[in-house]
Design a protein around this motif. Structure first.
Motif, short mmCIF file in Angstrom:
data_model
loop_
_atom_site.label_atom_id
_atom_site.label_comp_id
_atom_site.label_asym_id
_atom_site.label_seq_id
_atom_site.Cartn_x
_atom_site.Cartn_y
_atom_site.Cartn_z
N ASP A 97 0.84 -1.21 0.00
CA ASP A 97 0.00 0.00 0.00
C ASP A 97 0.87 1.25 0.00
O ASP A 97 1.98 1.23 0.54
CB ASP A 97 -0.86 0.07 1.28
N TRP A 98 0.32 2.33 -0.54
CA TRP A 98 0.95 3.64 -0.44
C TRP A 98 -0.09 4.70 -0.77
O TRP A 98 -1.20 4.37 -1.19
CB TRP A 98 2.18 3.77 -1.34
N GLN A 99 0.28 5.95 -0.58
CA GLN A 99 -0.60 7.06 -0.89
C GLN A 99 0.09 7.98 -1.89
O GLN A 99 1.33 7.99 -1.96
CB GLN A 99 -0.94 7.86 0.37
N VAL A 100 -0.71 8.73 -2.62
CA VAL A 100 -0.18 9.71 -3.55
C VAL A 100 -1.04 10.97 -3.46
O VAL A 100 -2.26 10.88 -3.29
CB VAL A 100 -0.15 9.15 -5.00
N LEU A 101 -0.38 12.11 -3.51
CA LEU A 101 -1.12 13.37 -3.49
C LEU A 101 -1.94 13.52 -4.77
O LEU A 101 -1.48 13.18 -5.87
CB LEU A 101 -0.14 14.54 -3.35
N ASP A 102 -3.15 14.05 -4.65
CA ASP A 102 -4.07 14.09 -5.78
C ASP A 102 -3.58 14.96 -6.93
O ASP A 102 -4.02 14.78 -8.06
CB ASP A 102 -5.48 14.50 -5.34
N TRP A 103 -2.66 15.88 -6.70
CA TRP A 103 -2.15 16.75 -7.77
C TRP A 103 -0.92 16.17 -8.47
O TRP A 103 -0.47 16.72 -9.47
CB TRP A 103 -1.83 18.13 -7.23
N ASN A 104 -0.37 15.07 -7.97
CA ASN A 104 0.88 14.53 -8.49
C ASN A 104 0.61 13.61 -9.70
O ASN A 104 0.75 12.39 -9.61
CB ASN A 104 1.64 13.80 -7.38
N GLU A 105 0.22 14.22 -10.81
CA GLU A 105 -0.16 13.46 -12.01
C GLU A 105 0.96 12.54 -12.54
O GLU A 105 0.67 11.42 -12.95
CB GLU A 105 -0.64 14.40 -13.11
N PRO A 106 2.23 12.99 -12.56
CA PRO A 106 3.26 12.06 -13.05
C PRO A 106 3.33 10.78 -12.20
O PRO A 106 3.45 9.68 -12.75
CB PRO A 106 4.56 12.86 -12.95
N ALA A 107 3.23 10.92 -10.88
CA ALA A 107 3.27 9.74 -10.01
C ALA A 107 2.02 8.89 -10.22
O ALA A 107 2.12 7.65 -10.28
CB ALA A 107 3.40 10.16 -8.55
N ILE A 108 0.87 9.51 -10.33
CA ILE A 108 -0.38 8.76 -10.53
C ILE A 108 -0.29 7.93 -11.81
O ILE A 108 -0.63 6.75 -11.82
CB ILE A 108 -1.59 9.70 -10.54
N ARG A 109 0.20 8.53 -12.90
CA ARG A 109 0.36 7.79 -14.16
C ARG A 109 1.35 6.64 -13.99
O ARG A 109 1.12 5.53 -14.49
CB ARG A 109 0.79 8.73 -15.28
N PHE A 110 2.45 6.89 -13.28
CA PHE A 110 3.44 5.85 -13.04
C PHE A 110 2.80 4.69 -12.27
O PHE A 110 2.97 3.52 -12.63
CB PHE A 110 4.63 6.43 -12.27
N TYR A 111 2.06 4.99 -11.22
CA TYR A 111 1.44 3.95 -10.41
C TYR A 111 0.39 3.17 -11.20
O TYR A 111 0.27 1.96 -11.06
CB TYR A 111 0.81 4.54 -9.14
N GLY B 190 -0.02 -1.09 -12.41
CA GLY B 190 -1.21 -1.89 -12.15
C GLY B 190 -1.86 -1.57 -10.82
O GLY B 190 -2.71 -2.33 -10.35
N ALA B 191 -1.49 -0.46 -10.19
CA ALA B 191 -2.04 -0.10 -8.88
C ALA B 191 -3.49 0.35 -9.03
O ALA B 191 -3.83 1.10 -9.94
CB ALA B 191 -1.22 1.02 -8.25
N ALA B 192 -4.31 -0.10 -8.10
CA ALA B 192 -5.71 0.30 -8.06
C ALA B 192 -5.85 1.53 -7.16
O ALA B 192 -5.27 1.57 -6.08
CB ALA B 192 -6.57 -0.84 -7.51
N ALA B 193 -6.60 2.51 -7.63
CA ALA B 193 -6.89 3.68 -6.82
C ALA B 193 -7.97 3.32 -5.79
O ALA B 193 -8.93 2.63 -6.12
CB ALA B 193 -7.39 4.83 -7.70
N LEU B 194 -7.78 3.74 -4.56
CA LEU B 194 -8.74 3.49 -3.50
C LEU B 194 -9.54 4.77 -3.26
O LEU B 194 -9.55 5.32 -2.16
CB LEU B 194 -8.02 3.03 -2.22
N ASP B 195 -10.22 5.22 -4.29
CA ASP B 195 -10.91 6.51 -4.22
C ASP B 195 -12.05 6.54 -3.21
O ASP B 195 -12.45 7.62 -2.77
CB ASP B 195 -11.45 6.90 -5.60
N ASP B 196 -12.58 5.40 -2.86
CA ASP B 196 -13.68 5.40 -1.90
C ASP B 196 -13.21 5.44 -0.45
O ASP B 196 -14.01 5.53 0.47
CB ASP B 196 -14.60 4.19 -2.13
N TRP B 197 -11.90 5.41 -0.22
CA TRP B 197 -11.33 5.51 1.12
C TRP B 197 -10.80 6.93 1.31
O TRP B 197 -10.12 7.46 0.44
CB TRP B 197 -10.18 4.52 1.30
N ARG B 198 -11.08 7.53 2.44
CA ARG B 198 -10.61 8.88 2.75
C ARG B 198 -9.73 8.81 3.99
O ARG B 198 -10.17 8.37 5.04
CB ARG B 198 -11.79 9.82 3.06
N GLY B 199 -8.49 9.25 3.84
CA GLY B 199 -7.57 9.26 4.97
C GLY B 199 -7.98 10.28 6.02
O GLY B 199 -8.59 11.30 5.71
N ARG B 200 -7.65 9.99 7.25
CA ARG B 200 -7.91 10.91 8.35
C ARG B 200 -6.67 10.92 9.24
O ARG B 200 -5.96 9.93 9.34
CB ARG B 200 -9.11 10.46 9.20
#
Length: 167
Positions: free
Chosen positions: A127-141, A145-155
């Motif tokens: 598991d890991w987290q990525v900042l929502d504005w970090n598009e280069p990292a998001i594309r890399f992940y 084959g990483a799945a986004a866990l958009d329905d989970w919200r960190g606290r």
């Protein structure tokens, strides 16, 4: 130790961190914090990392990438646990490759190394987290084959709020 051959034959090595690497670990964490626009939050010291990584009961682990004899990146991780699977996993807290060494396969090598480690030990996930504005990292992940866990919200509760909660 893992030896990688990146793009255009760029050789690099991955290895576990040692106590002598503490200044480099602090440097890469601070460079990552600056990249993430969180430099003000990077207050950890070499002594802090020394306790976390090399104390009597290490809570953190670090893998470093070297190229031409110098540290050019790092991955810092710790174990998490899935109560649903009943097995540990890896939480990748930080992964960083110096900008001039990106695109050589070092980032992918960090993830491959940790995935292999998890499988070898019978662990459930990475598991890991990525900042929502970090598009280069998001594309890399996504390419990994990483799945986004958009329905989970960190606290998080920290600082004064943590103290108030504890009262």
């Amino acid at each position: 130790m893992t030896v990688g051959q990146g793009i255009a034959g760029a050789a690099f090595t991955l290895r576990d961190a040692e106590p002598a690497d503490l200044p480099e670990i602090l440097r890469i964490v601070r460079e990552l914090a600056e990249y993430e626009r969180l430099g003000h939050a990077a207050v950890a010291t070499e002594e802090d990392f020394g306790r976390l990584l090399f104390g009597p009961a290490p809570l953190l682990h670090a893998v470093l990438a070297e190229r031409e004899g110098r540290v050019v990146g790092g991955a810092l991780w710790y174990n998490n646990v899935s109560t649903f699977t009943g097995r540990p996993g890896i939480h990748l807290e930080d992964v960083y490759v110096e900008p001039r060494h990106r695109g050589l396969g070092i980032g992918r090598a960090f993830f491959r190394h940790l995935a292999r480690l998890a499988l070898e030990r019978g662990w459930a996930r990475l598991d890991w987290q990525v900042l929502d504005w970090n598009e280069p990292a998001i594309r890399f992940y996504e390419g990994l084959g990483a799945a986004a866990l958009d329905d989970w919200r960190g606290r998080r509760v920290s600082g004064d709020a943590l103290r108030r909660l504890a009262e």
